[in-house]
Each structure stands twice: as C-alpha cells, then as structure tokens.
Write a protein that holds these residues in place. Structure first.
Motif, PDB file in Angstrom:
ATOM      1  N   PHE A 168      -6.350  -7.237   1.861  1.00  0.00           N
ATOM      2  CA  PHE A 168      -6.640  -6.537   0.610  1.00  0.00           C
ATOM      3  C   PHE A 168      -7.966  -7.027   0.038  1.00  0.00           C
ATOM      4  N   ASP A 216      -2.101 -12.987  -0.198  1.00  0.00           N
ATOM      5  CA  ASP A 216      -2.619 -12.348   1.015  1.00  0.00           C
ATOM      6  C   ASP A 216      -2.867 -13.392   2.099  1.00  0.00           C
ATOM      7  N   PHE A 227       0.825  -9.684   1.298  1.00  0.00           N
ATOM      8  CA  PHE A 227       0.170  -9.050   2.445  1.00  0.00           C
ATOM      9  C   PHE A 227       0.123 -10.030   3.613  1.00  0.00           C
ATOM     10  N   THR A 250       2.641  -5.503   5.986  1.00  0.00           N
ATOM     11  CA  THR A 250       2.033  -6.084   7.188  1.00  0.00           C
ATOM     12  C   THR A 250       1.065  -5.104   7.838  1.00  0.00           C
ATOM     13  N   GLU A 251      -0.149  -5.557   8.068  1.00  0.00           N
ATOM     14  CA  GLU A 251      -1.100  -4.785   8.858  1.00  0.00           C
ATOM     15  C   GLU A 251      -0.827  -5.094  10.335  1.00  0.00           C
ATOM     16  N   ALA A 270      -4.036  -0.526   2.478  1.00  0.00           N
ATOM     17  CA  ALA A 270      -3.847  -1.779   1.751  1.00  0.00           C
ATOM     18  C   ALA A 270      -4.508  -1.699   0.375  1.00  0.00           C
TER      19      ALA A 270
END
Length: 519
Positions: free
Chosen positions: A463, A234, A426, A453-454, A474
C-alpha cells in the motif's frame, strides 16, 4: 486454484457514515510547527516540523531529556479532515519525518503514494524514532568503518574476523552512547508518539506502519488501545517471536531463495535485452561468475568492493523491482564485456556520517527490541544450514552477530490483540524482507484484523507504493478503510501488480541514492 477477490467490501466499523467523515473534536495543538531541517525541506517543501523535548528515560521523568523531531503534512481539505495519521517506514532506522513527505509528495503526473482522499482526511505525521534521523541520532564507529572491505563470512577463514568486527562494533556502541543506548527501542518510541499525540490535541491517532513499523504500531496499540482510531500494518514483523530479529534474519534467507529465482528468471525472460541467457540456470551462472570474481579479488580503486559489498545491493534490490533492470544491465556489462564500472558504481560503499548513523540506529533498535542468541556456535550452525540452499545466507549473519554481543536485550511489547478496533493488515506472498509468515502471525495475533494478501508478487510492502510498482486494488482498499472506515468482509487475495518490462536504453548505472537490505 485460489481466486483473487476484488469485491465484497462492507462497513465493519461501528460508527455511522456521518461520524466516519466528520472531523472529531480535538484541542488546539501545542506544537509550534515551522521550518524543517534543510535536508527535509529540500526534499519535501510542503512539510512543517517541530521539536519535542522528552525524557531520556520515562521511568525518570525529571532526569535527563532529549529532543525528537516531528514533521507534518497538513490536510489538503480542512473541511474533510478527520484526524492525524502517524506513519513509520520501518528500517528500523528509516526516517518517519521523511516518510510523511514521501507519502504526500506528488510526482510529475500528480500521483501521490497516499490517495488524495487520504491526504484530505488526515494530517500526516512522522516522528523520527529516538537514535535515528533528526532525533539525536546514534553513532557507534568512525565514518570510514563501513567504507572498508568487510570480512566475508561465507569464507570459513574469515568468520573469526567477521565475528570480532561485529563484537567490536557492539562494544563501541555501548561505550559511545551510554544511557541513550539503553533508552533506544520501541518501548520508548511509543511513549514519544503518545506525547506527540497529546501535544497535537488529539484524543486518538490513526497509524500506517511498514515492516518494522508494524511492530511499532502493534506495541503502541497494546499500550494505548483506547487511543487507536484506524490502523494499517503493511508487511509485518512477527510480534510473538521472542527472538524477533533473529527469526527475521533467518527467514529472509529462506524467503529470499524464491525471490532470487524470480529475479533471475525475469532476466532470462528478456534475453533480447540483457543477453545473459534464456534460462534461469544460464542467468544464475552469470550471477555466480560475478559474485565469485568479486569474492576472489575485491575491486575498485581502494579494493574495497568484494562479495559482501556486492551482496549489499543485490539483496536489497530483490525486495522490489524498481532497480531490477539497471542492476541486470550492470551484471551484463561485467559478464559479457568485462566492464566493471557500473557494478562498482552500485556496490562501492559510500560510508560517511549519515550511513554510519543509519546502521547504528538500525542495529541498536533491532538488538534492544528482542531477545537474541548469544552462542556463536548455534548462530554459525543455523547459518551453515541455510547456506546449503542459499548463496547469500552468510551475508545475513550481521544483525545476529551484533545482537549476540549487545549490552541491552528484549524490551519487547507483545501485543495481546485485546480491545482494538478493526485493523487492516497487508501482506505480500513472496516478500523476502519480512517473510509472509510474519504477516500471518501478526494477523492471527490481532483478532480484529482483516488480512489482504497480494498473491504472485514479492515486493516488500504493497500500500502506498512507488508508481512503478503500484497495486491499484491495494490503493482502493487502503483508501476506503482510512477515509470511510470500510474493510473487506474477510481475508482476501488481490492480484499482483505488473512486473517491469525492460528496454534497451536504460543505463546500467542508474544507482539509487540509498540502498539498504533491511526493512
């Protein structure tokens, strides 16, 4: 316009559903888990701890040895247990022992950062990296070294003093720590991890690493690819960049410009609460006044809070939104009312043994793990260019200044990405602590990985977040992968978590216990 994808998960792992949920066979643990050190036990009473004796130098297994500390949060449902999940919070001096507790401790509502199904499926294991936490922590200088007013390299007349201070710090680290300094870094930590795996009686481990912890996980996977079950990385470092930490230091400045704009614009959006202006330009003027005043005349009873100390907390809090509101209110107290008490509460350096040891471990690991430029002229030229578009570029010259004078360099392990199971990566589009380009580089290096991808967000890591910043999508994706072996069909975007909505009642002095700029 790119769409956010929230569906389309399918099993990519080559195991059957039954195999995915049944506990793999493992030998009895040889570790004697018992009470944790007082600070760990007080914060996370459900954890158990064990000490493991390891070689100081693995090339000399019969030579000097040292102890490292391991914590464990036991699976909450033995019938559903499927293995161990090693965790690392990054830092690179963050305590993995503490992280195992942080991810598993329920809050007042019952929320846990790791979904309950993950806590049922795994024993969560944290190993403090050697030189940090409870694994023979390093010490480089006196406890008061970081209580003093730090030189401000943004001022040309203070650059010599800043450079010499970091040079003296590096020299002191080498003199005080000897062979342990040479044995600090990820190359040795991954061997400690594998020693713990053996003593736990596990054939494989699963792994969850954040920030620097992503590099540590990729290094373990490169050396022991057949011992990886499932892996979540992440907000990554760039594992193929020879000057990994130098690149991260410069990249943070570039990414931080956009993140700072987002923060100041958020303050402007709530002028009815903060009264610092209704536009980004107006709020930025307020911030520049605060920074400029502290740069010209350090404050506090000891006159030890200047621009560098103020930037310490400001930059650290750009990477998440948990303290955006009280920090903005502290700014308003000063700019609108001339009251600097809340700002000083935030920015006064605490010093002390714990803070000194954290910095010693962080700098040591960063400098040992990668190559670094040693030419002061080049470093200052690079940061001078960055300063043309950022008001905190020179603040980030700290790690480069230390590493330029470090006695040990470039013990990197560059992942090849070969022979690995499916991996979940992530990333956050606007991350300013480990810029998103790093995450893309990690993903491209690991061909078996899927990137989630956020978009439209800038929080560092996605996360297992604090409940105030949780991204439910997520959480779902991470849970389904770790528990059931399900991964998205391909790379996808998820919508951002909501930003906080401030209220008039929050105190400006709601200061966190520990604030650190670095991941």
């Amino acid at each position: 316009m790119r769409k956010f994808l929230t569906i389309g998960l399918s099993a990519l792992l080559t195991m059957s559903t039954a195999a995915a949920v049944s506990a793999p066979a493992h030998a009895a643990s040889q570790l004697d888990f018992g009470a944790c050190p007082a600070d760990v036990a007080q914060a996370y009473p459900a954890l158990k701890c064990a000490t493991v004796n390891v070689p100081l130098d693995y090339s000399r297994p019969f030579g000097a040895r040292m102890d490292v500390l391991v914590s464990k949060h036991t699976s909450t449902d033995p019938a559903k247990r499927r293995g161990v999940l090693f965790v690392n919070p990054g830092g690179p001096a963050g305590s993995a022992v503490m992280q195992a507790g942080k991810l598993s401790l329920p809050d007042a509502t019952g929320y846990t950062r790791l979904p309950k199904e993950v806590l049922e499926a795994y024993d969560v294991v944290g190993l403090d990296s050697r030189g940090t936490g409870h694994s023979r922590p390093l010490s480089c200088v006196g406890e008061d070294y970081w209580r003093q007013l730090q030189p401000d390299p943004d001022r040309p007349e203070e650059r010599d003093k800043s450079w010499e201070r970091w040079k003296a710090f590096a020299r002191s680290c080498a003199e005080k720590n000897g062979d342990q300094l040479k044995s600090t870094g990820s190359r040795n930590v991954i061997q400690d991890m594998d020693r713990v795996r053996t003593l736990l009686g596990e054939e494989k481990i699963s792994y969850l690493g954040y920030s620097y912890g992503t590099y540590l996980g990729s290094a373990y996977a490169e050396r022991y690819p057949d011992r990886i079950d499932r892996m979540v990385l992440d907000s990554s470092m760039n594992p193929v960049e020879p000057q990994m930490w130098y690149g991260n230091s410069t990249g943070q400045v570039t990414a931080g410009v956009a993140r700072e704009h987002a923060y100041l614009s958020w303050i402007a959006q709530y002028d009815n609460v903060f009264h610092l202006g209704k536009t980004h330009a107006e709020v930025n003027a307020a911030w520049q006044k605060l920074l400029g005043d502290f740069r010209k005349a350090p404050r506090g009873p000891l006159k030890n809070v200047g621009a560098v100390e103020l930037l310490d907390v400001y930059i650290a809090n750009l990477s998440h939104e948990l303290y955006w509101e009280p920090l903005a209110k502290a700014m308003a107290d000063y700019v609108l009312r001339g009251d600097d008490r809340a700002v000083l509460d935030w920015a006064t350096p605490s010093g002390g043994a714990a803070g000194e040891s954290f910095i010693a471990g962080m700098i040591s690991i960063a400098c040992v793990d990668s190559d670094a430029p040693t030419d002061r002229t080049k470093i200052e030229r690079d940061f001078g260019e960055l300063a043309k578009t950022s008001d905190f570029a020179w603040y980030n010259v700290s790690i480069p200044s230390a590493c330029a004078n470090w006695p040990v360099h470039d013990q990197r392990i560059v992942p090849s990405g070969k022979n690995l199971p499916p991996i979940l990566v992530f990333g956050v589009e606007g991350d300013s602590a480990t810029p998103y380009a790093n995450t893309v580089a990690m993903h491209e290096r690991l061909p078996s990985s899927v990137l989630v991808t956020e978009r439209g967000a800038g929080t560092h890591c996605v996360f297992g977040s604090h409940p105030a910043m949780v991204n439910r999508e997520a959480q779902r994706i991470g849970k389904e992968y770790l528990v059931d072996g399900l991964l998205p069909n391909g790379d996808l975007d998820i919508a951002p978590h909501p930003l906080p909505v401030p209220t008039a009642g929050t105190s400006a002095a709601a200061r966190p216990g520990v604030v650190s700029q670095h991941s």
